[in-house]
Design an enzyme around this catalytic site. Structure first.
Site, PDB file in Angstrom:
ATOM      1  N   GLU A 182      17.229  39.474 -48.223  1.00 41.21           N
ATOM      2  CA  GLU A 182      18.333  38.823 -48.903  1.00 41.21           C
ATOM      3  C   GLU A 182      19.274  38.463 -47.754  1.00 41.21           C
ATOM      4  O   GLU A 182      19.626  39.365 -46.968  1.00 41.21           O
ATOM      5  CB  GLU A 182      19.037  39.844 -49.821  1.00 41.21           C
ATOM      6  CG  GLU A 182      20.278  39.442 -50.336  1.00 41.21           C
ATOM      7  CD  GLU A 182      20.266  38.159 -51.084  1.00 41.21           C
ATOM      8  OE1 GLU A 182      21.119  37.300 -50.560  1.00 41.21           O
ATOM      9  OE2 GLU A 182      19.282  37.725 -51.631  1.00 41.21           O
ATOM     10  N   SER A 237      25.135  32.328 -67.477  1.00 37.61           N
ATOM     11  CA  SER A 237      25.609  32.502 -68.809  1.00 37.61           C
ATOM     12  C   SER A 237      25.177  33.697 -69.468  1.00 37.61           C
ATOM     13  O   SER A 237      25.319  34.127 -70.641  1.00 37.61           O
ATOM     14  CB  SER A 237      25.040  31.194 -69.880  1.00 37.61           C
ATOM     15  OG  SER A 237      25.403  30.073 -69.374  1.00 37.61           O
ATOM     16  N   ALA A 238      24.490  34.567 -68.821  1.00 39.97           N
ATOM     17  CA  ALA A 238      23.780  35.810 -69.364  1.00 39.97           C
ATOM     18  C   ALA A 238      22.987  35.875 -70.594  1.00 39.97           C
ATOM     19  O   ALA A 238      23.108  36.552 -71.454  1.00 39.97           O
ATOM     20  CB  ALA A 238      24.919  36.765 -69.271  1.00 39.97           C
ATOM     21  N   ILE A 239      22.439  34.562 -71.035  1.00 33.86           N
ATOM     22  CA  ILE A 239      21.727  34.473 -72.116  1.00 33.86           C
ATOM     23  C   ILE A 239      20.281  34.660 -71.881  1.00 33.86           C
ATOM     24  O   ILE A 239      19.755  34.247 -71.174  1.00 33.86           O
ATOM     25  CB  ILE A 239      21.813  33.013 -72.631  1.00 33.86           C
ATOM     26  CG1 ILE A 239      23.609  32.804 -72.889  1.00 33.86           C
ATOM     27  CG2 ILE A 239      21.190  32.813 -73.955  1.00 33.86           C
ATOM     28  CD1 ILE A 239      24.244  33.653 -73.871  1.00 33.86           C
ATOM     29  N   HIS A 253      17.661  33.416 -73.920  1.00 31.05           N
ATOM     30  CA  HIS A 253      17.093  32.340 -74.579  1.00 31.05           C
ATOM     31  C   HIS A 253      15.895  32.486 -75.352  1.00 31.05           C
ATOM     32  O   HIS A 253      14.975  33.265 -74.836  1.00 31.05           O
ATOM     33  CB  HIS A 253      17.160  30.951 -73.886  1.00 31.05           C
ATOM     34  CG  HIS A 253      18.185  30.363 -73.034  1.00 31.05           C
ATOM     35  ND1 HIS A 253      19.050  29.775 -73.683  1.00 31.05           N
ATOM     36  CD2 HIS A 253      18.720  30.454 -71.828  1.00 31.05           C
ATOM     37  CE1 HIS A 253      20.246  29.560 -72.938  1.00 31.05           C
ATOM     38  NE2 HIS A 253      19.837  29.978 -71.695  1.00 31.05           N
ATOM     39  N   VAL A 263      16.538  34.040 -43.727  1.00 29.45           N
ATOM     40  CA  VAL A 263      15.353  33.384 -42.781  1.00 29.45           C
ATOM     41  C   VAL A 263      15.798  32.228 -42.239  1.00 29.45           C
ATOM     42  O   VAL A 263      16.232  31.074 -42.576  1.00 29.45           O
ATOM     43  CB  VAL A 263      14.250  33.373 -43.837  1.00 29.45           C
ATOM     44  CG1 VAL A 263      13.128  32.842 -43.261  1.00 29.45           C
ATOM     45  CG2 VAL A 263      13.970  34.696 -44.590  1.00 29.45           C
ATOM     46  N   ILE A 270      13.999  27.633 -60.237  1.00 26.14           N
ATOM     47  CA  ILE A 270      14.248  28.408 -61.411  1.00 26.14           C
ATOM     48  C   ILE A 270      15.537  28.402 -61.885  1.00 26.14           C
ATOM     49  O   ILE A 270      16.550  29.328 -61.561  1.00 26.14           O
ATOM     50  CB  ILE A 270      13.610  30.025 -61.090  1.00 26.14           C
ATOM     51  CG1 ILE A 270      12.404  29.945 -60.166  1.00 26.14           C
ATOM     52  CG2 ILE A 270      13.732  30.757 -62.172  1.00 26.14           C
ATOM     53  CD1 ILE A 270      10.999  29.680 -60.852  1.00 26.14           C
ATOM     54  N   SER A 273      17.941  27.545 -65.585  1.00 29.97           N
ATOM     55  CA  SER A 273      17.878  27.945 -66.994  1.00 29.97           C
ATOM     56  C   SER A 273      16.322  27.582 -67.528  1.00 29.97           C
ATOM     57  O   SER A 273      16.160  26.355 -67.428  1.00 29.97           O
ATOM     58  CB  SER A 273      18.924  27.526 -67.823  1.00 29.97           C
ATOM     59  OG  SER A 273      18.999  27.900 -69.036  1.00 29.97           O
ATOM     60  N   SER A 289      15.979  34.439 -68.430  1.00 26.51           N
ATOM     61  CA  SER A 289      15.185  34.935 -69.621  1.00 26.51           C
ATOM     62  C   SER A 289      13.788  35.013 -69.352  1.00 26.51           C
ATOM     63  O   SER A 289      13.031  36.049 -69.956  1.00 26.51           O
ATOM     64  CB  SER A 289      15.225  33.974 -70.674  1.00 26.51           C
ATOM     65  OG  SER A 289      16.496  33.378 -70.961  1.00 26.51           O
TER      66      SER A 289
END
Length: 355
Positions: free
Chosen positions: A32, A46-48, A50, A173, A335, A337, A341
């Site tokens: 990371e 949005s923490a959804i 879907h 990296v 990747i 939305s 999910s």
């Protein structure tokens, strides 16, 4: 140290993959570039969870969204992360909106989404009294849910580390060399990691990472999404996640409770050039507030406690880019939305590719 798999990127996709792979007898390393995990799109979205009615049937987005959504409740429970199946509503205000909602319903059925229905005005306002009285219909998706995305990421990576995976932060990296049957990954600080397999889950920078491995046909551009977060005193304005009918730029600006009891408004959708620009703008926040008060009554903007911006990693194919055009090197790029999910299902999908 020699690893079996090096995962570049400590977001929710990299974290879920590390967790899944750590159930096998493998030496795994997560690389990371920031000083902690979940520092990119995984902390500002949005923490959804879907339901899966929006993606084009037959795409990876459609397949992995529905599967990931079905996996998420158990995944969150195993990781001790807050999750709530609150359901979602796509609200329509015109005949054109109603046609679009009917299309979404048909698409959702094809994608395998369970329990979908179309509500008239009376049914809609019965379950959500604070939706605008001008709303005439809605797509009801009871399998939609909410989760805490950064807690999910942190817990998944923590679980992987408990199972023996290594995490290296501040590892940006800068070069990837292929030496015989293995990869040498070099950071901007000169640190080195060797691995038999590499998974590129670098989010907004996935195109730059794969270019280091010699593949240049993946392009990622950032799409700015601005949000407004309200205090818990506004958390009960709606119980469902409220969407407008979607556009080509995304699922539109939403109003949703959070698993912590707040109310979240947003996001905007603005294509930009700078992959490091997470600043909020007066125009963006004004757009969020205007659009949300059009769809939902009872929002007290005095309860606003913060605003923030996230950058979605938008690829050049219109779908998730999960492929392997270089031997032993797998991409999980573009990747956007519904990436959150789909993340548990993406992890299984890539695990099968590695097998």
């Amino acid at each position: 140290m020699m690893y079996d798999v090096a995962i570049i990127g400590g977001g929710v996709v990299g974290g879920m993959l590390a967790r899944t792979l750590s159930s096998y007898k493998l030496k795994i390393c997560i690389l990371e570039k920031e000083n902690d995990v979940a520092m990119g799109a995984s902390k500002a979205n949005s923490a959804i969870v879907h339901a899966g009615f929006d993606a084009e049937p037959g795409t990876l987005k459609a397949k992995l969204n529905v599967k990931g959504s079905e996996m998420m409740e158990r995944t969150a429970k195993e990781l001790g992360v807050k999750y709530k199946r609150n359901g979602s509503l796509v609200v329509g205000f015109s005949d054109d909106d109603k046609k679009k909602i009917e299309e979404l319903y048909d698409r959702g059925v094809k994608n395998g989404v369970r329990e979908l229905s179309i509500l008239g005005s009376e049914e809609l306002h019965e379950i959500e009294p604070n939706v605008s009285p001008d709303a005439v219909c809605a797509l009801n998706a009871p399998t939609g849910a909410i989760v805490c995305p950064y807690e999910l990421t942190i817990a998944a990576i923590g679980n992987a580390m408990d199972n023996g995976a290594d995490l290296k932060v501040n590892f940006e990296v800068s070069k990837i060399n292929k030496i015989g049957a293995e990869f040498e990954i070099i950071s901007s600080n000169g640190d080195k990691v060797n691995a038999a397999y590499v998974v590129n889950a670098a989010g907004i920078n996935a195109d730059a990472v794969v270019a280091m491995a010699g593949q240049t046909d993946i392009e990622i551009h950032p799409r700015r999404g601005e949000y407004v977060l309200l205090d818990k005193t506004s958390g009960g304005v709606v119980s469902h996640t409220i969407f407008r009918t979607p556009s080509a730029m995304g699922k539109g600006i939403l109003v949703t409770p959070t698993v912590d009891g707040n109310l979240l408004l947003g996001p905007t959708a603005e294509d930009i050039e700078d992959k490091n620009d997470t600043s909020t703008t007066a125009d963006g926040l004004s757009t969020v507030l205007t659009r949300c008060t059009e769809t939902t009554t009872g929002i007290n903007l005095r309860d606003t406690i913060t605003s923030f911006c996230g950058l979605r990693a938008v690829g050049n194919t219109g779908d998730f880019i999960i492929n392997s055009t270089c031997e032993h090197f797998i991409n999980a790029a573009g990747i956007e939305s519904p990436g959150l999910s789909a993340s548990p299902a993406i992890a299984e999908y890539i695990t099968e590719m590695l097998k």
